[in-house]
Design a protein around this motif. Structure first.
Motif: not given
Length: 263
Positions: A97-104
């Motif tokens: 599983i790779v979590m993909m998103g933004y840093y905030n």
């Protein structure tokens, strides 16, 4: 060796390309999202990209923006995304599983706390689209030390001067964005992508996976044929947005996976 490394080693030994599927965690709601995620390996998915809903997804097109909005409106949070991954791991200990998103959201939780919780939940890698290589000390380096791969994106505008910096601390695989612009905005062409994959692979031993603009089994096959695999996101998310039953969504995913695996 992470689950991602193990998966690519296995695929290489079998002479097969990878199929990677992206879905937004919590879209359209937690239970249905978990049902779909649990069904992905059986549909032929080698690696799952799990989107982390965020209020300002600047790199995403309308399809994934709306998926994130639906998830957030349904009460999805970073914690619930980790809970979903943990629930998946109760029945699957091998699919990465790779979590993909933004840093905030990660920053708000605290990097050390997030990395500990993510590893415990069974997350294997991260794609954080708004952290450039110049900020590797923020998350990339700590993630690697915590045993998580940090996957970087290369694009058609990543020239030979920039490429070494992009690849410097990347691990797991390189995600090649086959078109300029936002997700789901155009169809990629394998003839345009092939020289770029060759250029990137001349600078790294990591697998290179192609994403953006893939909607059909034929496109998945043609892209996987010039790379180490293919990623489909917006097209799958679009089926979920249409309210299709989970079984129908997974049948579509299986057709895409079969295309990539024919390459």
């Amino acid at each position: 060796m992470t689950r991602i490394d193990d998966t690519f080693a296995r695929l290489q030994s079998e002479g097969r390309k990878a199929f990677v599927a992206y879905v937004m965690a919590g879209d359209p709601d937690y239970d249905r999202s978990l049902e779909i995620v649990k069904g992905l390996p059986g549909a032929g998915v080698d690696i799952i990209e799990l989107g982390l809903p965020f209020t300002d997804p600047m790199a995403d097109g309308p399809t994934i923006q709306l998926a994130g909005q639906r998830a957030l409106e349904g009460g999805m949070t970073l914690q619930k995304t980790l809970d979903l991954a943990r629930a998946f791991r109760e029945t699957d200990s091998t699919t990465p599983i790779v979590m993909m998103g933004y840093y905030n959201p990660i920053y708000s939780r605290g990097v050390d706390t997030f990395l500990r919780d993510a590893a415990e939940a069974g997350i294997d890698g991260l794609i954080v689209v708004d952290l450039p290589p110049e900020e590797d000390d923020e998350l990339c380096i700590p993630a690697q030390k915590a045993g998580l791969n940090f996957i970087r994106l290369a694009t058609p505008t990543t020239d030979d001067k920039r490429l070494p910096k992009v690849l410097e601390n990347t691990s797991g695989f390189v995600y090649y964005v086959s078109i300029t612009g936002i997700t789901g905005s155009a169809e990629a062409q394998a003839g345009d992508v092939a020289p770029e994959i060759t250029r990137i692979k001349a600078s790294t031993d990591l697998p290179v996976i192609v994403g953006f603009g893939i909607r059909t089994p034929e496109a998945a096959e043609s892209m996987a044929a010039v790379a180490d695999g293919a990623v489909v996101g917006s097209a799958i998310v679009g089926k979920i947005a249409e309210g299709r039953p989970a079984a129908e969504v997974l049948d579509y995913v299986a057709s895409l996976a079969a295309g990539a695996h024919r390459a």
